[in-house]
Design a protein around this motif. Structure first.
Motif, mmCIF file in Angstrom:
data_model
loop_
_atom_site.group_PDB
_atom_site.id
_atom_site.type_symbol
_atom_site.label_atom_id
_atom_site.label_comp_id
_atom_site.label_asym_id
_atom_site.label_seq_id
_atom_site.Cartn_x
_atom_site.Cartn_y
_atom_site.Cartn_z
ATOM 1 N N GLY A 129 35.788 45.295 44.455
ATOM 2 C CA GLY A 129 34.745 45.404 43.441
ATOM 3 C C GLY A 129 34.981 44.960 41.908
ATOM 4 N N LYS A 130 36.439 44.885 41.758
ATOM 5 C CA LYS A 130 36.626 44.585 40.595
ATOM 6 C C LYS A 130 37.316 43.216 40.088
ATOM 7 C CE LYS A 130 40.227 46.599 37.318
ATOM 8 N NZ LYS A 130 41.499 47.536 37.244
ATOM 9 N N LEU A 131 36.665 42.557 38.901
ATOM 10 C CA LEU A 131 37.044 41.230 38.835
ATOM 11 C C LEU A 131 38.423 41.056 38.326
ATOM 12 C CD1 LEU A 131 35.648 38.310 38.741
ATOM 13 C CD2 LEU A 131 35.140 38.784 36.451
ATOM 14 N N PHE A 132 39.405 40.075 38.787
ATOM 15 C CA PHE A 132 40.612 39.975 38.137
ATOM 16 C C PHE A 132 40.919 38.518 37.674
ATOM 17 C CE2 PHE A 132 41.254 43.671 40.866
ATOM 18 C CZ PHE A 132 42.345 44.218 40.251
ATOM 19 N N ASP A 133 41.445 38.223 36.709
ATOM 20 C CA ASP A 133 41.742 36.851 36.419
ATOM 21 C C ASP A 133 43.180 36.871 36.310
ATOM 22 O OD1 ASP A 133 39.539 35.345 35.473
ATOM 23 O OD2 ASP A 133 39.096 36.970 34.089
ATOM 24 N N LEU A 147 50.717 39.160 46.641
ATOM 25 C CA LEU A 147 50.015 39.309 45.523
ATOM 26 C C LEU A 147 49.425 40.915 45.375
ATOM 27 C CD1 LEU A 147 48.547 38.375 42.895
ATOM 28 C CD2 LEU A 147 46.563 37.907 44.431
ATOM 29 N N LEU A 148 48.926 41.421 46.567
ATOM 30 C CA LEU A 148 48.307 42.718 46.664
ATOM 31 C C LEU A 148 49.411 43.880 46.342
ATOM 32 C CD1 LEU A 148 45.957 42.347 49.589
ATOM 33 C CD2 LEU A 148 45.252 42.642 47.323
ATOM 34 N N ARG A 149 50.482 43.698 47.108
ATOM 35 C CA ARG A 149 51.506 44.756 46.986
ATOM 36 C C ARG A 149 52.442 44.830 45.792
ATOM 37 N NH1 ARG A 149 52.805 47.766 51.359
ATOM 38 N NH2 ARG A 149 54.918 47.863 50.560
ATOM 39 N N ASP A 150 52.986 43.539 45.709
ATOM 40 C CA ASP A 150 53.893 43.400 44.667
ATOM 41 C C ASP A 150 53.127 43.218 43.005
ATOM 42 O OD1 ASP A 150 55.738 43.473 46.762
ATOM 43 O OD2 ASP A 150 55.998 41.503 46.655
ATOM 44 N N GLU A 151 52.200 42.571 43.161
ATOM 45 C CA GLU A 151 51.829 42.319 41.745
ATOM 46 C C GLU A 151 50.706 43.119 41.571
ATOM 47 O OE1 GLU A 151 51.654 38.119 40.546
ATOM 48 O OE2 GLU A 151 52.994 37.516 42.258
ATOM 49 N N LEU A 152 49.442 43.611 42.125
ATOM 50 C CA LEU A 152 48.800 44.630 41.889
ATOM 51 C C LEU A 152 48.927 45.865 42.341
ATOM 52 C CD1 LEU A 152 45.875 42.106 42.807
ATOM 53 C CD2 LEU A 152 46.728 42.437 40.760
ATOM 54 N N ASP A 156 40.746 32.451 45.092
ATOM 55 C CA ASP A 156 39.951 31.925 43.946
ATOM 56 C C ASP A 156 38.400 31.848 44.209
ATOM 57 O OD1 ASP A 156 39.472 31.247 41.233
ATOM 58 O OD2 ASP A 156 39.740 29.038 41.864
ATOM 59 N N GLY A 157 37.788 32.782 43.575
ATOM 60 C CA GLY A 157 36.278 32.864 43.687
ATOM 61 C C GLY A 157 35.802 33.621 44.670
ATOM 62 N N GLN A 158 36.626 34.000 45.467
ATOM 63 C CA GLN A 158 36.262 35.071 46.679
ATOM 64 C C GLN A 158 36.313 36.434 46.511
ATOM 65 O OE1 GLN A 158 35.202 32.521 49.108
ATOM 66 N NE2 GLN A 158 35.920 31.181 47.609
ATOM 67 N N GLU A 159 35.877 37.163 47.616
ATOM 68 C CA GLU A 159 36.006 38.515 47.568
ATOM 69 C C GLU A 159 36.986 39.205 48.490
ATOM 70 O OE1 GLU A 159 32.867 42.504 47.373
ATOM 71 O OE2 GLU A 159 32.253 40.239 47.515
ATOM 72 N N VAL A 160 37.742 40.142 48.159
ATOM 73 C CA VAL A 160 39.040 40.800 48.857
ATOM 74 C C VAL A 160 38.551 42.178 48.675
ATOM 75 C CG1 VAL A 160 41.404 41.166 49.348
ATOM 76 C CG2 VAL A 160 40.443 38.914 48.534
ATOM 77 N N ILE A 161 38.527 43.047 50.009
ATOM 78 C CA ILE A 161 38.595 44.410 50.157
ATOM 79 C C ILE A 161 39.891 44.831 50.828
ATOM 80 C CG2 ILE A 161 37.340 46.238 50.810
ATOM 81 C CD1 ILE A 161 34.707 44.854 50.584
#
Ligand code: FES
Ligand code: FES
Length: 163
Positions: free
Chosen positions: A12-16, A28-33, A70-75
């Protein structure tokens, strides 16, 4: 290596973000976010520990390249709870002792969520099919199946009324 810009919505949060094109979504999810709820098991699409929702569909994040979101939604599993309140599905896993070591649990939850979002009253076979890509080394499958099946609207109402 050059990076590319992507814009994506995660929980639900927008990331650039600027990412290397060969980055796996899992990394990306684990190491960068810092979203370490998503687990890394095999990295070859065999175990399901890394399952997240991409536009509502359960996917192995180790097999998705980050530019694809890019442009998609991840949960991710972190997106299931509402504040401090676990989702009915998570509550049901606890009620049914469906968590043993817990390593498979985030992936199981995400596969189950994808199923229940489409079908709130699945059969045993539909549940088994939905989690067929998620391995549980503790082999607690029966309790997991029961937990998913009993996360029905009726169960949710009962829980909500009891609180
Ligand atoms: S880590 Fe992705 S399927 Fe095993
Ligand atoms: S609870 Fe241990 S791997 Fe499933």
């Amino acid at each position: 290596m050059n990076t590319i810009p992507i814009r994506t919505t995660i929980n639900g949060k927008l990331f650039d973000l600027n990412i290397r094109p060969n980055t796996a979504l899992l990394d990306l999810l684990r190491d960068e976010l810092g979203l370490t709820g998503t687990k890394c098991g095999c990295e070859i699409g065999e175990c399901g520990a890394c399952t997240v929702l991409l536009n509502g569909q359960a996917v192995n994040s180790c097999l998705v390249l980050a530019p694809q979101i890019d442009g998609q939604e991840v949960i991710t599993v972190e997106g299931l709870a509402q504040g401090n309140r676990l989702s009915p599905l998570q509550e049901s896993f606890l009620d049914h002792d469906a968590v043993h070591c817990g390593f498979c649990t985030p992936g199981m939850l995400m596969s189950a969520k994808s199923l229940l979002d489409e079908n709130s009253n699945p059969t045993d076979l539909q549940v088994r099919t939905a989690i067929s890509g998620n391995l549980c080394r503790c082999s607690g499958y029966q309790r997991i199946i029961e937990a998913i099946r009993e996360t029905t609207n009726e169960t949710n109402k009962r829980r909500t009324n009891a609180k």
